[in-house]
Design a protein around this motif. Structure first.
Motif, PDB file in Angstrom:
ATOM      1  N   ILE A   1       0.961  -1.158   0.444  1.00 41.44           N
ATOM      2  CA  ILE A   1      -0.462  -0.042   0.139  1.00 41.44           C
ATOM      3  C   ILE A   1       0.648   1.403  -0.400  1.00 41.44           C
ATOM      4  CG2 ILE A   1      -1.883  -1.451   1.096  1.00 41.44           C
ATOM      5  CD1 ILE A   1      -1.081   0.436   3.765  1.00 41.44           C
ATOM      6  N   TYR A   2       1.797   1.393  -0.023  1.00 43.24           N
ATOM      7  CA  TYR A   2       2.738   2.314   0.006  1.00 43.24           C
ATOM      8  C   TYR A   2       2.702   2.993  -1.418  1.00 43.24           C
ATOM      9  CZ  TYR A   2       4.257  -0.874   3.670  1.00 43.24           C
ATOM     10  OH  TYR A   2       4.062  -0.526   5.435  1.00 43.24           O
ATOM     11  N   TYR A   3       2.502   2.453  -2.409  1.00 41.18           N
ATOM     12  CA  TYR A   3       1.976   3.419  -3.437  1.00 41.18           C
ATOM     13  C   TYR A   3       1.233   3.476  -4.088  1.00 41.18           C
ATOM     14  CZ  TYR A   3       7.483   3.107  -4.710  1.00 41.18           C
ATOM     15  OH  TYR A   3       8.690   3.606  -4.705  1.00 41.18           O
TER      16      TYR A   3
ATOM     17  N   PHE B   1      -1.916   4.273  -6.988  1.00 41.88           N
ATOM     18  CA  PHE B   1      -1.957   4.727  -8.388  1.00 41.88           C
ATOM     19  C   PHE B   1      -2.935   5.044  -8.174  1.00 41.88           C
ATOM     20  CE2 PHE B   1       2.198   2.529  -9.319  1.00 41.88           C
ATOM     21  CZ  PHE B   1       2.123   1.686  -8.342  1.00 41.88           C
TER      22      PHE B   1
ATOM     23  N   VAL C   1       0.370   8.279  -9.408  1.00 43.78           N
ATOM     24  CA  VAL C   1       0.989   8.040  -8.576  1.00 43.78           C
ATOM     25  C   VAL C   1       1.044   9.040  -7.089  1.00 43.78           C
ATOM     26  CG1 VAL C   1       3.870   7.509  -8.813  1.00 43.78           C
ATOM     27  CG2 VAL C   1       2.555   5.889  -7.360  1.00 43.78           C
TER      28      VAL C   1
ATOM     29  N   SER D   1       2.455   8.256  -3.355  1.00 43.89           N
ATOM     30  CA  SER D   1       2.861   7.464  -1.963  1.00 43.89           C
ATOM     31  C   SER D   1       2.314   7.823  -1.030  1.00 43.89           C
ATOM     32  CB  SER D   1       4.795   8.132  -1.658  1.00 43.89           C
ATOM     33  OG  SER D   1       4.575   8.924  -0.890  1.00 43.89           O
ATOM     34  N   LEU D   2       2.082   6.557  -0.017  1.00 44.47           N
ATOM     35  CA  LEU D   2       1.531   6.695   1.132  1.00 44.47           C
ATOM     36  C   LEU D   2       1.772   8.020   1.825  1.00 44.47           C
ATOM     37  CD1 LEU D   2      -0.504   5.305   3.264  1.00 44.47           C
ATOM     38  CD2 LEU D   2       1.178   3.413   4.048  1.00 44.47           C
TER      39      LEU D   2
END
Lengths: 458, 458
Positions: A176-178, A180, A191, A193-194
């Motif tokens: 879940i860190y990127y 989209f 995109v 980032s978290l």
């Protein structure tokens, strides 16, 4: 999947204890201890115990719990089939459906087509569809290593709605860190980032702070190119799209590490002329089978050296001492050819050598060969003279070594470059192949020059 | 640092345009375009343009902006010094202080001690201290590749306070995806993932859901062992502790990918007998210098083969045809020795071969050698017989090849295992070394047997 728990139980799990828990029917205790292990350790245990103990495990673990173990299985020859065969089909099918899609595809690809169809029929339709989409991508492409469990949000989301979507998707997503961003036709448009998401305030529009120029790879790209991109840009994951820019899946950094390792192992094997790197526990017949093809081919090729030396029998009969230096000249030039080969193959593999650089590499190798030839020639002359006090013989050996080294070095870099140009994997030009070629050329050079000056040598 | 922005500008940056912006003094425009590029692309541009253009860049970019570029520089021989020398010392020192500590250490380690002291003196005390802590770790240990920019929270935190700490630390931390939990003496006691943190409710105590059994590495562990752990457990980062369990730093997955690549390149070089893998653009003298040492050593060692053949001159004079097969037997056994070597070295490097497995590997290799020896012997016999119709000669060549292959295969796996036992890097037993040894043994076997049966062969 990227491990985000960083949890690890006993450094070594207690195998005997776990086995006795299983054999004594202590279901709850076994569950507690075993499921607290890191999946990697669960898999290690699973692999070690025999089929009998495993049959008890299948009764104790749900298909979902089993899927975690299976995903962490690292079998050197990817031989999942025996394990799958130990299970009931419906258990196996359900387990496979619970796995991350890329891992499920890896397992299914090792089974024969009938089994694959059967499993796909009996598992739930949604999983079967996700798997079918990935199943037929060609090996070693981005499509074959990607997975479909990613987080995507519509481009008109707010931070608040994005966080909700993300929280809901979290249990099933590989990462879940990127996150989209896609439009309403599933085209990849950005995109975030978290990290950026948590820092932003809840009413901000995603569209305002997302990164629009996203690095992505095509589903048909080679896995090695994907590895280069992830390595260069230090990404945790990269999205995979098709030619219409539609988002198809993601590849995570942990899978790329496996690709990098695999490719390095392949190059290494090929340099040594081994068809496919053995694991230490294969039986000798399998190991021999992997190495014999090349060995026999080179043996037959090597007969040319015997033919050549035979042609020069006249020369050898006149000065028998000449024969003594054949292995030396062949060996030294073979070594320098292998060195040149390694540099060229590695340069091509890492993407350092392309286009006009190839020509520069050849020139550089030719000059390096000349320098090394001169040095080794000088050393050879000194040693031969010290040994036999024969100046002319020393000169002959020195010249032969110098020329052979030059030829070997140029050939050692030229051949992989040529193969790369002809779209053949340059690592196929293995070390043994180059050394055999060098034996042939060095004999020609050495005994050829000797024959020209045979009168003076006698 | 792990890239969490996934931002990338033009696939290729427009080099000419950027250069002209610099030369025409268009500061703002250059800033906008250049700083929008991914750091990797910024570094590519920076490396390509000459020192003259770079001197303009130093006027346009702040030390902090410059540090981003420098961190992304990937120089094959880590030759940062020329670039550092182009800058004012105070600019350079400030830039280095703005870099992530592990990257700063990489750069400083390439400069001489005077420069290092000077830079450490003129930069801010806090950065200097962080850097000093890491500077003197031995190369290739966890300490030498770790960084100190991680997020740590006290074990009595709540989710709310942890989120605050994390948000504050986010701009400077290499990664916020693992948050480490320490006690009041900085002992590592647990870890939570950002994923778990976001999902939890704000008043929960960290202590209640953190993972207590954290995988960590010692600051003195070898980088290859760290790579294995990260590979096996699919971690994004791993904490580094000292023997007292105090937290010292973290190693992120992007740095480990570089380690894996580096180690693979080293193994590959050694198999080919190259001291240190060339880059394609070194000049020939440097390239020759890297390859000559081994080449000359093997040349001298190879003189033994000449001596041996000379000893058997009597035999060769009686049956000159014997000489023809010397390269063939030496070459074939050399090839199988190289194959065995590659398998053994790779097995040791990947950690597959340890302890009792070593013995199993040797047995397996011996048996493999016997199988291959028999097959190749048979092939050799057929070819020699078809060529010269000499049954006894064919038998001799066949037996010599079979024995040489067996010996070569056993030696090829035994030698690296022995070296590993003696704590010498097994990859030093390079391919060329093994083939030279095999030349010696194969000549002994071949001409030795020939001499025994010389009467029958004439």
């Amino acid at each position: 999947m990227i491990d985000e728990r960083m949890e690890k139980d006993e450094v070594q799990f207690d195998e005997e204890r776990l086995v006795s828990l299983l054999e004594n029917g202590a279901t709850d205790e076994f569950h507690n201890e075993y499921l607290n292990l890191h999946p990697y350790d669960q898999a290690q245990f699973y692999e070690k115990v025999g089929p009998d103990i495993r049959s008890i495990i299948y009764q104790y673990l749900s298909p979902k719990e089993m899927s975690t173990v299976f995903e962490a299985l690292e079998l050197d020859d990817e031989n999942y089939e025996p394990f799958i065969d130990e299970m009931d089909s419906s258990y196996a099918a359900q387990m496979i459906s619970e796995m991350y899609t890329d891992d499920a595809v890896d397992v299914l690809n090792e089974l024969d087509k009938d089994k694959i169809s059967h499993f796909l029929k009996i598992m739930d339709k949604e999983s079967a569809e996700d798997i079918r989409d990935l199943l037929y991508y060609e090996e070693h492409t981005a499509g074959s290593i990607m997975t479909t469990e990613y987080v995507a949000i519509p481009e008109n989301s707010t931070v608040r709605s994005a966080m909700t979507i993300m929280r809901n998707a979290a249990p099933d997503a590989e990462t879940i860190y990127y996150i989209f961003v896609v439009d309403d036709q599933n085209h990849l448009v950005g995109v975030i980032s978290l990290r950026d998401l948590i820092i932003a305030s809840e009413d901000t529009l995603i569209h305002d702070f997302m990164n629009e120029r996203v690095v992505s790879v095509l589903v048909t790209d080679d896995q090695e190119d994907v590895a280069h991109i992830m390595k260069d840009y230090n990404f945790l994951a990269v999205p995979v799209i098709n030619s219409k820019q539609e988002m198809l899946g993601i590849i995570t950094v942990d899978d790329i590490i496996d690709v990098i390792d695999e490719e390095a192992s392949e190059d290494y094997s090929k340099l040594a002329g081994v068809a496919d790197m053995d694991t230490f526990d294969s039986n000798p017949l399998i190991a021999a089978k992997k190495r014999l093809p090349w060995l026999v081919v080179l043996l037959i090729l090597g007969m040319i050296t015997a033919n050549l030396v035979d042609l020069f029998t006249g020369t050898l009969e006149k000065v028998a001492l000449l024969a003594a230096f054949i292995p030396l000249i062949g060996g030294t030039s073979g070594n320098s050819g292998t060195q040149a080969l390694a540099v060229a193959v590695r340069g091509i593999a890492t993407g350092d050598v392309t286009g006009v650089n190839k020509f520069k590499l050849l020139i550089r190798e030719a000059l390096t060969g000349i320098v090394m030839g001169l040095v080794c020639g000088a050393v050879a002359f000194i040693i031969v003279y010290m040994w036999k006090s024969e100046m002319l013989l020393g000169l002959l050996v020195a010249v032969a070594i110098a020329c052979s080294i030059c030829v070997a070095t140029i050939a050692g870099s030229f051949i992989p470059l040529l193969m790369h140009r002809l779209k053949i994997d340059p690592a196929v030009a293995s070390g043994p192949f180059i050394t055999t070629l060098n034996d042939i050329t060095s004999i020609l050079i050495y005994l050829g020059i000797a024959t020209l000056f045979i009168e003076k040598l006698m």
